[in-house]
Design an enzyme around this catalytic site. Structure first.
Site, mmCIF file in Angstrom:
data_model
loop_
_atom_site.group_PDB
_atom_site.id
_atom_site.type_symbol
_atom_site.label_atom_id
_atom_site.label_comp_id
_atom_site.label_asym_id
_atom_site.label_seq_id
_atom_site.Cartn_x
_atom_site.Cartn_y
_atom_site.Cartn_z
ATOM 1 N N ASP A 1 0.794 -1.198 -0.049
ATOM 2 C CA ASP A 1 0.143 -0.079 -0.006
ATOM 3 C C ASP A 1 0.910 1.197 -0.011
ATOM 4 O O ASP A 1 0.411 2.433 -0.692
ATOM 5 C CB ASP A 1 -0.850 0.097 1.246
ATOM 6 C CG ASP A 1 -2.216 0.998 0.823
ATOM 7 O OD1 ASP A 1 -2.853 0.689 -0.294
ATOM 8 O OD2 ASP A 1 -2.489 1.526 1.644
ATOM 9 N N GLU B 1 -9.116 -2.670 -6.737
ATOM 10 C CA GLU B 1 -9.291 -2.976 -5.187
ATOM 11 C C GLU B 1 -9.482 -4.258 -4.536
ATOM 12 O O GLU B 1 -8.741 -4.800 -3.713
ATOM 13 C CB GLU B 1 -10.404 -1.958 -4.383
ATOM 14 C CG GLU B 1 -10.317 -0.464 -4.510
ATOM 15 C CD GLU B 1 -9.059 0.089 -3.881
ATOM 16 O OE1 GLU B 1 -8.499 -0.644 -2.751
ATOM 17 O OE2 GLU B 1 -8.541 1.039 -3.869
HETATM 18 C C1 LIG Z 1 -5.154 0.202 -2.634
HETATM 19 C C2 LIG Z 1 -5.702 1.367 -2.099
HETATM 20 N N1 LIG Z 1 -7.057 1.844 -2.126
HETATM 21 C C3 LIG Z 1 -7.294 3.249 -1.501
HETATM 22 C C4 LIG Z 1 -6.566 3.696 -0.673
HETATM 23 C C5 LIG Z 1 -7.033 5.141 0.059
HETATM 24 O O1 LIG Z 1 -6.206 5.865 -0.099
HETATM 25 C C6 LIG Z 1 -5.264 3.178 -0.347
HETATM 26 N N2 LIG Z 1 -4.348 3.621 0.261
HETATM 27 N N3 LIG Z 1 -4.595 1.912 -1.134
#
Ligand SMILES: Cc1ncc(CO)c(N)n1
Length: 231
Positions: A57, A220
């Site tokens: 992330d 997602e």
């Molecule tokens: C994969 C992903 N989607 C959304 C967010 C929201 O900022 C994040 N940090 N990471």
């Protein structure tokens, strides 16, 4: 048929985004109630999955910042409402804090954020973000995709903080990051900006925006799958 007066019509009219969320309910639920999120909420989460999510992330958010910068640029050029820029800028400011948070969280878990190789689902998602950065992509498409990206995290992590959840203490900070009420309000502000532009958009732009939202939801889901090692 009798013509309804305008105020009444506005009241009974379902928003564009609400219509899409109803139409694509299964996919939306798939993105916001993923098994990885369930595992955080019920406390059964595999910590190596959590660490993989954290590392990946961080890479995603590095690519997300320039995307948000292009949304800001488009707001400046294409929106007549100055509050759009204020909301987007506040989002950028919180991304600045987010990097500090990632570093703190990484050291808490003994994870190094440098030299992490992005996995395929992440690369695919980052490439999609990059496609949205093009100046050819309309502001309506970009701001709505932005809303969808933030909202998936808000909805997912807020679920882990609801009454009855059994989220481990050491993961609550992560859930708070995106699940807090302030972030919820920010997502609603983005939604109302997106909706306002969608109401005025051509059918073509609306169609492309809907497709972009569906892409976000699919990326997602793939991102959560990757965190759990199901790639
Ligand atoms: C994969 C992903 N989607 C959304 C967010 C929201 O900022 C994040 N940090 N990471």
């Amino acid at each position: 048929m009798e013509r309804k007066d305008e105020a009444e019509e506005a009241k009974s009219k379902v928003s564009v985004i609400e219509t899409w969320l109803r139409k694509h309910r299964l996919l939306y639920v798939g993105a916001t109630r993923h098994p990885f999120i369930h595992s955080i909420r019920d406390g059964s989460v595999d910590i190596s999955s959590f660490k993989r999510w954290l590392e990946q992330d961080y890479i995603f958010v590095r690519a997300f910042v320039p995307f948000v910068a292009t949304v800001l640029l488009k707001a400046w050029k294409e929106s007549f409402d100055a509050t759009d820029m204020d909301v987007i800028l506040s989002g950028m400011a919180s991304l600045n804090d987010e990097f500090a948070w990632f570093n703190k969280e990484a050291s808490k878990w003994g994870v190094s954020l440098t030299n992490v190789a992005p996995q395929k689902a992440n690369l695919d998602y980052c490439r999609f973000l990059e496609s949205l950065m093009s100046s050819e992509v309309e502001y309506t498409v970009a701001i709505t995709a932005f809303w969808a990206i933030e909202t998936v995290y808000q909805d997912s992590f807020a679920h882990c903080l609801e009454d009855g959840s059994n989220t481990p203490e050491e993961l609550r900070d992560t859930c708070q990051r995106w699940g807090n009420d302030g972030f919820g309000q920010y997502c609603r502000a983005l939604q109302s900006i997106a909706e306002h532009h969608l109401e005025k958009a051509s059918d073509d732009v609306r169609k492309r925006t809907e497709a972009a939202v569906l892409d976000v939801l699919e990326y997602e889901v793939a991102f959560w799958n990757m965190s759990q090692g199901d790639t």
